[in-house]
Design a protein around this motif. Structure first.
Motif, PDB file in Angstrom:
ATOM      1  N   ILE A   1       0.895  -1.171   0.053  1.00  0.00           N
ATOM      2  CA  ILE A   1       0.040  -0.430   0.099  1.00  0.00           C
ATOM      3  C   ILE A   1       0.879   1.524  -0.182  1.00  0.00           C
ATOM      4  O   ILE A   1       2.373   1.447   0.598  1.00  0.00           O
ATOM      5  N   PRO A   2       0.975   1.368  -0.973  1.00  0.00           N
ATOM      6  CA  PRO A   2       2.117   3.277  -1.230  1.00  0.00           C
ATOM      7  C   PRO A   2       1.106   3.947   0.496  1.00  0.00           C
ATOM      8  O   PRO A   2       0.372   4.442   0.631  1.00  0.00           O
ATOM      9  N   THR A   3       2.331   4.510   0.891  1.00  0.00           N
ATOM     10  CA  THR A   3       2.597   5.292   2.501  1.00  0.00           C
ATOM     11  C   THR A   3       2.433   6.582   1.831  1.00  0.00           C
ATOM     12  O   THR A   3       2.245   7.682   2.314  1.00  0.00           O
ATOM     13  N   SER A   4       3.129   7.484   0.998  1.00  0.00           N
ATOM     14  CA  SER A   4       3.680   8.920   0.402  1.00  0.00           C
ATOM     15  C   SER A   4       2.598   8.922  -1.336  1.00  0.00           C
ATOM     16  O   SER A   4       2.912   7.781  -1.966  1.00  0.00           O
ATOM     17  N   LEU A   5       2.432  10.153  -1.254  1.00  0.00           N
ATOM     18  CA  LEU A   5       2.508  10.974  -2.845  1.00  0.00           C
ATOM     19  C   LEU A   5       3.816  10.968  -4.095  1.00  0.00           C
ATOM     20  O   LEU A   5       3.433  10.403  -4.927  1.00  0.00           O
ATOM     21  N   TYR A   6       4.645  11.009  -2.087  1.00  0.00           N
ATOM     22  CA  TYR A   6       6.153  11.182  -3.505  1.00  0.00           C
ATOM     23  C   TYR A   6       6.974   9.450  -2.690  1.00  0.00           C
ATOM     24  O   TYR A   6       7.280   8.952  -1.933  1.00  0.00           O
ATOM     25  N   PRO A   7       8.156   9.104  -3.905  1.00  0.00           N
ATOM     26  CA  PRO A   7       8.363   8.632  -3.923  1.00  0.00           C
ATOM     27  C   PRO A   7       9.755   9.812  -2.810  1.00  0.00           C
ATOM     28  O   PRO A   7       9.800  10.588  -3.136  1.00  0.00           O
ATOM     29  N   ALA A   8       9.816   8.085  -1.996  1.00  0.00           N
ATOM     30  CA  ALA A   8      10.656   8.466  -0.781  1.00  0.00           C
ATOM     31  C   ALA A   8      12.140  10.220  -1.255  1.00  0.00           C
ATOM     32  O   ALA A   8      12.110  10.724  -0.707  1.00  0.00           O
ATOM     33  N   LYS A   9      12.938   9.632  -2.348  1.00  0.00           N
ATOM     34  CA  LYS A   9      13.976   9.984  -2.848  1.00  0.00           C
ATOM     35  C   LYS A   9      13.470  11.725  -3.171  1.00  0.00           C
ATOM     36  O   LYS A   9      14.213  13.148  -2.208  1.00  0.00           O
ATOM     37  N   THR A  10      11.927  11.954  -3.688  1.00  0.00           N
ATOM     38  CA  THR A  10      11.607  13.174  -4.032  1.00  0.00           C
ATOM     39  C   THR A  10      11.521  13.355  -2.722  1.00  0.00           C
ATOM     40  O   THR A  10      11.435  14.813  -2.124  1.00  0.00           O
ATOM     41  N   LYS A  11      10.988  13.226  -1.996  1.00  0.00           N
ATOM     42  CA  LYS A  11      10.216  13.803  -0.719  1.00  0.00           C
ATOM     43  C   LYS A  11      11.637  14.389   0.280  1.00  0.00           C
ATOM     44  O   LYS A  11      11.972  14.655   0.781  1.00  0.00           O
ATOM     45  N   ARG A  12      12.824  13.500   0.574  1.00  0.00           N
ATOM     46  CA  ARG A  12      13.697  13.655   0.960  1.00  0.00           C
ATOM     47  C   ARG A  12      14.555  14.946   0.314  1.00  0.00           C
ATOM     48  O   ARG A  12      14.947  15.933   1.144  1.00  0.00           O
ATOM     49  N   ILE A  13      14.235  14.935  -0.906  1.00  0.00           N
ATOM     50  CA  ILE A  13      14.827  16.355  -1.287  1.00  0.00           C
ATOM     51  C   ILE A  13      13.895  17.541  -0.865  1.00  0.00           C
ATOM     52  O   ILE A  13      14.775  18.544  -0.801  1.00  0.00           O
ATOM     53  N   ILE A  14      13.075  17.203  -0.713  1.00  0.00           N
ATOM     54  CA  ILE A  14      11.891  18.734  -0.617  1.00  0.00           C
ATOM     55  C   ILE A  14      12.053  18.714   0.481  1.00  0.00           C
ATOM     56  O   ILE A  14      12.279  20.402   0.777  1.00  0.00           O
ATOM     57  N   THR A  15      12.364  17.406   1.461  1.00  0.00           N
ATOM     58  CA  THR A  15      12.930  17.938   2.970  1.00  0.00           C
ATOM     59  C   THR A  15      14.282  19.251   2.880  1.00  0.00           C
ATOM     60  O   THR A  15      13.947  20.084   3.945  1.00  0.00           O
ATOM     61  N   VAL A  16      14.999  18.317   2.314  1.00  0.00           N
ATOM     62  CA  VAL A  16      16.171  19.007   2.786  1.00  0.00           C
ATOM     63  C   VAL A  16      16.674  20.462   2.580  1.00  0.00           C
ATOM     64  O   VAL A  16      16.854  21.390   2.889  1.00  0.00           O
TER      65      VAL A  16
END
Lengths: 267, 267, 259
Positions: free
Chosen positions: B9-24
């Motif tokens: 089940i997907p837990t996020s609308l974005y792939p983990a890598k994108t999420k990391r880049i956005i957060t950083v």
């Protein structure tokens, strides 16, 4: 003869138009040159003193005061901070104004025009004039510079943003409407994803411009490296002017490269 | 169905890598904002604290001193004349430089890269610093301002124009070369007709920029209306300053409008 | 059930989009509306979810007159009436999954949707629907990286995630090539049969209408000129609807006789 009849009337009006343009141009240039002649003292400009100035000043530019590197870099960092704080504030303030101006979002010609008029008015002022006004208001400190940059940049970013918004695909908005989304949801799901990369790209581009702009705001007391320019210039300390110039060239070039790289990856 | 516990089940609308880049990136953007806004004392709180200063100031600027208007005309015309002269000379001078910085015209790589480098450096120098330097060399007055504006405008014009030239259709120029035309003939018959409208349009655009720029050059003694602003600010004569600022505003708006209309007509 | 009662639509400039329509569409039907472009097919379909508002008559969806709806009740209507568009209308820069989950917006609180806080069930439903149209491996691709057929499948998944009772499809295959067109129509047909979702599709192509529809409604100049089960439709019927003889361009061709 019959072949020449159609183009003739057009030709005549073009001729009149061209003559008018020529007359206006000649008048403007005569006036300009006459006034320049009256104001420029050619004797003083092409004098021994100018030659001496060249001899004295030019070599000093190529012998920058590296000893001052510490102070200059400190002020240069302040310059970047001013530009960054101002750009970021503008990047945020410009968003609501841009939406107000976008005719596909706010379907009210009057409000669109009010928004565009405000942005146009802000753009008419050079940042440094804004800085003079804010120095008078909040005193000679970096905060005045931040205010000047923030307001000046809002004028440009608001305009650019609103053009981005007017270029979006409204079909997406229709699709979300058709699925029962409310206005806020349409904004975040349909509009923001379409405009955000361009918004960021323009904001970063504006930051490049703001670094250049904030490096001179100090001349009127609004903080940053410009403060040093005034001192060095008043003291005829050309080695230091040379060093400041070098610092500006290097830092601006580096920032342009970084921001260009980020912007290419964004869209 | 067989392995229900491991069903994806997907837990996020974005792939983990994108999420990391956005957060950083977000942490960096906000962190840098905190550092820069606090060191320049322009955190959001400062805007609220200083709001009263700004409203006080606006009160001091109003009403404008309309009696001062008659003192403005001389310097205002000087400003406009500086912009006219500088734009005209810069336009003419930038033509050869433009050709040298267009990759499809200047095929010599070394020359092309050298010209690019030189122009990039020129464009990093703020107009007002050029003015400081030329005032040092030629003394106070309009002449120094004009030279500064010329150099500043060449930087912008050459950049804009060489991009246009690099984007032209090279087939006509091939045809002219094939029929025996030399370099100058090729440029005249194949390149100039394609770029002339943009060239005039950009010159007008640079004229708009120069009007704004020449407003501020007076701050460092390079002629124009900036000298008046500087003087009246030092005398704390705010109503006079607001008169000057309003006149500048009106002139900039009118000139932008005329120039915009002309550019629309040309393109 | 959807019921059109003496429904007409006049645009502000005076042109008539719809003229006195009386139609009843039953639950679970697969209806194809055919007609030339400009015949009012699109206006007909868009009336049902009120993307356009008819000016006279009544339009009942599940017994409620939807012409009176506005604000909240309109959004409620749109939640149960899903729509598929000719140009897919996906947010090109968003991921496939984000596009699909946007079908849940009508069910999700504003704040939750802004913060991307979806329940496990919603996420699961979105993913299952992607699986249904066989595109689950693309969930994190950006929509603009997909081909037209794939984008249309994503938009079907989006509509399914909305859990509608009715699906409207406005020229869903007009931008696609023949094999992909058949694939998309097959998915729509399958969903209609398995989930009992009433499906109303605008089509220009005669052969596709014949192959997939239960019932065909023909429109010309804003009026319904034919309404009947597909079994009674012949080439002559189409000539009457179109008001001219059938041409090559009225046929999609392709995979029609694959099965």
């Amino acid at each position: 003869m019959t072949n020449q009849i159609p183009p003739k009337p057009k030709k005549q009006s073009t001729f009149v138009k061209r003559m008018l343009i020529a007359i206006v141009l000649i008048a403007i240039y005569t006036w300009t040159i006459a006034s320049a002649q009256a104001r420029i003292d050619w004797g003083k400009i092409f004098s021994i003193r100018t030659v001496e100035n060249f001899d004295r000043i030019i070599p000093k530019f190529f012998d920058p005061a590296f000893a001052e590197t510490g102070t200059i870099m400190e002020k240069m960092i302040e310059t970047i901070f001013i530009a960054y704080t101002g750009s970021l504030a503008a990047a945020v303030i410009a968003v609501p104004i841009a939406f107000l101006c976008a005719s596909n979002i706010v379907r009210n010609k009057f409000l669109n025009n009010v928004g565009l008029w405000i942005l146009g008015a802000v753009r008419a002022f050079p940042e440094i004039i804004l800085a003079i006004i804010f120095v008078a208001a909040v005193g000679p400190n970096p905060f005045a510079g931040v205010l000047a940059i923030a307001i000046g940049s809002t004028g440009m970013l608001g305009k650019l943003y609103s053009e981005v918004i007017e270029g979006i695909d409204m079909h997406v908005v229709e699709a979300l409407e058709a699925s029962g989304a409310n206005k806020t949801q349409i904004f975040f799901y349909g509009i923001m994803p379409q405009v955000l990369p361009e918004f960021l790209s323009y904001a970063i581009y504006r930051f490049e411009i703001d670094v250049r702009a904030s490096s001179v705001l100090g001349i009127v007391g609004a903080g940053g490296i410009g403060t040093l320019i005034t001192f060095a210039y008043l003291n005829r300390n050309w080695e230091e002017v040379g060093m400041i110039l070098l610092a500006i060239i290097v830092v601006v070039t580096i920032i342009d490269q970084i921001s260009g790289y980020i912007r290419r990856r964004l869209v | 169905m067989t392995n229900n516990s491991r069903k994806f089940i997907p837990t996020s609308l974005y792939p983990a890598k994108t999420k990391r880049i956005i957060t950083v990136s977000l942490i960096f953007v906000i962190g840098f904002y905190l550092v820069s806004s606090i060191t320049t004392e322009s955190f959001i709180i400062n805007f609220i604290l200083k709001a009263s200063n700004i409203t006080d100031l606006i009160a001091r600027f109003f009403p404008p001193d309309w009696g001062y208007v008659s003192n403005v005309w001389g310097k205002l015309f000087e400003t406009i004349h500086m912009a006219i002269i500088a734009t005209t000379i810069a336009t003419l001078v930038s033509i050869p430089f433009t050709l040298l910085t267009a990759q499809n015209i200047t095929t010599n790589k070394v020359l092309y890269n050298f010209m690019r480098f030189l122009l990039n450096i020129i464009r990093t120098i703020p107009d007002i610093i050029l003015a400081v330097v030329f005032v040092g060399l030629f003394g106070i007055g309009m002449f120094s301002g004009i030279i500064a504006l010329i150099i500043f405008s060449i930087g912008i014009l050459v950049k804009l124009m060489s991009e246009i030239i690099e984007a032209i259709d090279m087939n006509p120029s091939e045809a002219i070369k094939a029929s025996g035309g030399n370099t100058i003939q090729t440029i005249w018959y194949a390149v100039v007709p394609q770029v002339l409208p943009q060239f005039i349009s950009f010159s007008l655009y640079v004229f708009e920029i120069n009007i704004r720029a020449s407003v501020v050059l007076g701050l460092v003694g390079a002629g124009g209306i900036g000298q008046l602003i500087n003087k009246e600010i030092n005398f704390l004569n705010y109503p006079a300053v607001s008169t000057i600022v309003l006149i500048i505003f009106a002139v900039v708006v009118v000139i932008d409008y005329i120039s915009g209309k002309l550019r629309e007509g040309i393109l | 059930m959807i019921e059109f009662k003496n429904l007409s639509l006049t645009y502000p400039n005076g042109t008539k989009g719809l003229k006195n329509i009386n139609i009843k569409i039953n639950e679970g039907e697969f209806v194809v509306i055919v007609g030339l472009s400009g015949a009012g097919k699109s206006t007909f379909i868009r009336s049902i979810n009120r993307l356009v508002t008819p000016t006279e008559g009544d339009l009942l969806v599940d017994g409620e007159n939807i012409l009176k709806h506005n604000g909240k009740s309109l959004r409620e209507l749109r939640k149960k009436v899903g729509m598929i568009f000719q140009n897919y209308n996906l947010v090109k820069r968003s991921t496939v999954l984000k596009n699909v989950i946007s079908g849940r917006l009508g069910y999700t609180g504003t704040l939750k949707s802004i913060l991307n806080m979806y329940s496990k069930e919603d996420m699961n439903m979105a993913y299952e629907n992607l699986k249904r149209v066989n595109i689950e491996e693309k969930l994190y691709s950006r929509a603009d990286e997909l081909s037209g057929g794939q984008q249309q499948r994503v938009s079907i998944a989006r509509v399914l995630t909305q859990k509608p009772n009715v699906i409207l499809a406005d020229e869903p295959v007009a931008s696609l090539d023949p094999p992909t067109s058949h694939q998309v129509m097959t998915y729509l047909r399958q969903i209609n049969k398995e989930d009992k979702i009433t499906t109303i599709v605008n089509l220009h192509f005669i052969d596709m209408a014949m192959e997939y529809a239960d019932r065909i409604i023909g429109m010309r100049a804003g009026e319904v000129v034919y309404d009947g089960p597909v079994s009674e439709v012949t080439e002559k019927t189409f000539e009457e609807i179109y008001g001219r003889s059938i041409r090559e361009e009225d046929m999609r061709g392709g995979a029609a006789d694959d099965e």
